[in-house]
Design a protein around this motif. Structure first.
Motif, PDB file in Angstrom:
ATOM      1  N   LEU A  84       0.824  -1.206   0.000  1.00  0.00           N
ATOM      2  CA  LEU A  84       0.000   0.000   0.000  1.00  0.00           C
ATOM      3  C   LEU A  84       0.861   1.261   0.000  1.00  0.00           C
ATOM      4  N   ILE A  85       1.974   1.225   0.721  1.00  0.00           N
ATOM      5  CA  ILE A  85       2.883   2.373   0.756  1.00  0.00           C
ATOM      6  C   ILE A  85       3.520   2.584  -0.620  1.00  0.00           C
ATOM      7  N   VAL A  86       3.939   1.504  -1.263  1.00  0.00           N
ATOM      8  CA  VAL A  86       4.543   1.611  -2.593  1.00  0.00           C
ATOM      9  C   VAL A  86       3.529   2.179  -3.589  1.00  0.00           C
ATOM     10  N   ILE A  87       2.279   1.757  -3.495  1.00  0.00           N
ATOM     11  CA  ILE A  87       1.245   2.307  -4.375  1.00  0.00           C
ATOM     12  C   ILE A  87       1.027   3.790  -4.075  1.00  0.00           C
ATOM     13  N   GLY A  88       1.074   4.183  -2.809  1.00  0.00           N
ATOM     14  CA  GLY A  88       0.955   5.594  -2.443  1.00  0.00           C
ATOM     15  C   GLY A  88       2.081   6.428  -3.027  1.00  0.00           C
ATOM     16  N   VAL A  89       3.305   5.918  -2.957  1.00  0.00           N
ATOM     17  CA  VAL A  89       4.450   6.624  -3.552  1.00  0.00           C
ATOM     18  C   VAL A  89       4.279   6.691  -5.066  1.00  0.00           C
ATOM     19  N   SER A  90       3.743   5.635  -5.653  1.00  0.00           N
ATOM     20  CA  SER A  90       3.484   5.632  -7.093  1.00  0.00           C
ATOM     21  C   SER A  90       2.503   6.734  -7.482  1.00  0.00           C
ATOM     22  N   LEU A  91       1.485   6.932  -6.673  1.00  0.00           N
ATOM     23  CA  LEU A  91       0.520   7.996  -6.955  1.00  0.00           C
ATOM     24  C   LEU A  91       1.166   9.383  -6.854  1.00  0.00           C
ATOM     25  N   VAL A  92       2.047   9.555  -5.881  1.00  0.00           N
ATOM     26  CA  VAL A  92       2.755  10.833  -5.755  1.00  0.00           C
ATOM     27  C   VAL A  92       3.643  11.069  -6.982  1.00  0.00           C
ATOM     28  N   LEU A  93       4.331  10.026  -7.437  1.00  0.00           N
ATOM     29  CA  LEU A  93       5.162  10.161  -8.634  1.00  0.00           C
ATOM     30  C   LEU A  93       4.308  10.466  -9.865  1.00  0.00           C
ATOM     31  N   PHE A  94       3.123   9.870  -9.943  1.00  0.00           N
ATOM     32  CA  PHE A  94       2.244  10.119 -11.079  1.00  0.00           C
ATOM     33  C   PHE A  94       1.804  11.582 -11.121  1.00  0.00           C
ATOM     34  N   VAL A  95       1.409  12.117  -9.967  1.00  0.00           N
ATOM     35  CA  VAL A  95       1.007  13.525  -9.908  1.00  0.00           C
ATOM     36  C   VAL A  95       2.201  14.422 -10.236  1.00  0.00           C
ATOM     37  N   LEU A 136       3.778   1.040  -9.303  1.00  0.00           N
ATOM     38  CA  LEU A 136       2.403   0.551  -9.279  1.00  0.00           C
ATOM     39  C   LEU A 136       2.366  -0.959  -9.520  1.00  0.00           C
ATOM     40  N   LEU A 137       3.155  -1.436 -10.462  1.00  0.00           N
ATOM     41  CA  LEU A 137       3.213  -2.878 -10.715  1.00  0.00           C
ATOM     42  C   LEU A 137       3.793  -3.636  -9.526  1.00  0.00           C
ATOM     43  N   ILE A 138       4.829  -3.085  -8.909  1.00  0.00           N
ATOM     44  CA  ILE A 138       5.429  -3.732  -7.739  1.00  0.00           C
ATOM     45  C   ILE A 138       4.433  -3.789  -6.594  1.00  0.00           C
ATOM     46  N   GLY A 139       3.765  -2.658  -6.310  1.00  0.00           N
ATOM     47  CA  GLY A 139       2.783  -2.629  -5.219  1.00  0.00           C
ATOM     48  C   GLY A 139       1.605  -3.544  -5.484  1.00  0.00           C
ATOM     49  N   GLY A 140       1.119  -3.556  -6.725  1.00  0.00           N
ATOM     50  CA  GLY A 140       0.018  -4.456  -7.069  1.00  0.00           C
ATOM     51  C   GLY A 140       0.416  -5.913  -6.958  1.00  0.00           C
ATOM     52  N   GLY A 141       1.639  -6.226  -7.375  1.00  0.00           N
ATOM     53  CA  GLY A 141       2.148  -7.594  -7.224  1.00  0.00           C
ATOM     54  C   GLY A 141       2.253  -8.007  -5.766  1.00  0.00           C
ATOM     55  N   TRP A 142       2.698  -7.067  -4.938  1.00  0.00           N
ATOM     56  CA  TRP A 142       2.792  -7.339  -3.501  1.00  0.00           C
ATOM     57  C   TRP A 142       1.407  -7.662  -2.931  1.00  0.00           C
ATOM     58  N   LEU A 143       0.410  -6.833  -3.261  1.00  0.00           N
ATOM     59  CA  LEU A 143      -0.948  -7.065  -2.755  1.00  0.00           C
ATOM     60  C   LEU A 143      -1.510  -8.384  -3.270  1.00  0.00           C
ATOM     61  N   LEU A 144      -1.248  -8.712  -4.520  1.00  0.00           N
ATOM     62  CA  LEU A 144      -1.724  -9.974  -5.075  1.00  0.00           C
ATOM     63  C   LEU A 144      -1.087 -11.159  -4.356  1.00  0.00           C
ATOM     64  N   ALA A 145       0.225 -11.085  -4.123  1.00  0.00           N
ATOM     65  CA  ALA A 145       0.923 -12.172  -3.433  1.00  0.00           C
ATOM     66  C   ALA A 145       0.382 -12.340  -2.013  1.00  0.00           C
ATOM     67  N   GLU A 146       0.134 -11.236  -1.316  1.00  0.00           N
ATOM     68  CA  GLU A 146      -0.393 -11.326   0.045  1.00  0.00           C
ATOM     69  C   GLU A 146      -1.820 -11.875   0.056  1.00  0.00           C
ATOM     70  N   HIS A 147      -2.629 -11.477  -0.931  1.00  0.00           N
ATOM     71  CA  HIS A 147      -3.997 -12.006  -0.996  1.00  0.00           C
ATOM     72  C   HIS A 147      -3.967 -13.516  -1.254  1.00  0.00           C
ATOM     73  N   MET A 148      -3.061 -13.954  -2.105  1.00  0.00           N
ATOM     74  CA  MET A 148      -2.946 -15.394  -2.361  1.00  0.00           C
ATOM     75  C   MET A 148      -2.490 -16.129  -1.099  1.00  0.00           C
ATOM     76  N   ARG A 149      -1.603 -15.500  -0.310  1.00  0.00           N
ATOM     77  CA  ARG A 149      -1.164 -16.109   0.956  1.00  0.00           C
ATOM     78  C   ARG A 149      -2.336 -16.256   1.908  1.00  0.00           C
ATOM     79  N   VAL A 150      -3.184 -15.218   1.984  1.00  0.00           N
ATOM     80  CA  VAL A 150      -4.355 -15.270   2.864  1.00  0.00           C
ATOM     81  C   VAL A 150      -5.321 -16.349   2.390  1.00  0.00           C
ATOM     82  N   ARG A 151      -5.522 -16.456   1.084  1.00  0.00           N
ATOM     83  CA  ARG A 151      -6.412 -17.493   0.549  1.00  0.00           C
ATOM     84  C   ARG A 151      -5.892 -18.885   0.888  1.00  0.00           C
ATOM     85  N   LYS A 152      -4.563 -19.063   0.837  1.00  0.00           N
ATOM     86  CA  LYS A 152      -3.978 -20.358   1.178  1.00  0.00           C
ATOM     87  C   LYS A 152      -4.213 -20.683   2.654  1.00  0.00           C
TER      88      LYS A 152
END
Length: 106
Positions: free
Chosen positions: A31-42, A67-83
């Motif tokens: 989430l922090i990486v995605i936040g930094v990505s948004l700041v860089l985008f602006v 954004l890709l790194i942060g999204g990948g992180w969230l996807l990996a964590e969601h898959m861990r929770v599903r497991k």
């Protein structure tokens, strides 16, 4: 109840993944990486608006990568929770499996 080892709420809700991104603190770096990505985008938009196109392209590229790194992180964590959830249901075969909520058509 959600714990650090089992972030799925099995007992108190019919939506066991509600609030997963905030309760499971292992999501925070993503989430922090995605936040930094948004700041860089602006910042990239501001650079382009002031005719600093080479800076804008660099910031925009950095924003896309983060954004890709942060999204990948969230996807990996969601898959861990599903497991973890699947393992819990395997250990508790008498528990009723809750389906994700879906929008009903009107």
């Amino acid at each position: 109840m959600k714990t650090p080892n089992d972030p799925v709420d099995h007992a108190r809700t019919t939506r066991p993944h509600a609030g997963e991104s905030m309760k499971d603190t292992k999501n925070m770096p993503g989430l922090i990486v995605i936040g930094v990505s948004l700041v860089l985008f602006v910042s990239a938009l501001a650079a382009h608006a002031t005719n600093h196109h080479s800076v804008g392209i660099g910031l925009g590229s950095g924003s896309a990568v983060l954004l890709l790194i942060g999204g990948g992180w969230l996807l990996a964590e969601h898959m861990r929770v599903r497991k973890i959830e699947e393992r819990w249901y395997a250990e508790h075969p008498d528990a009723e499996r809750q389906q994700p909520s879906r929008q009903r058509s009107r």
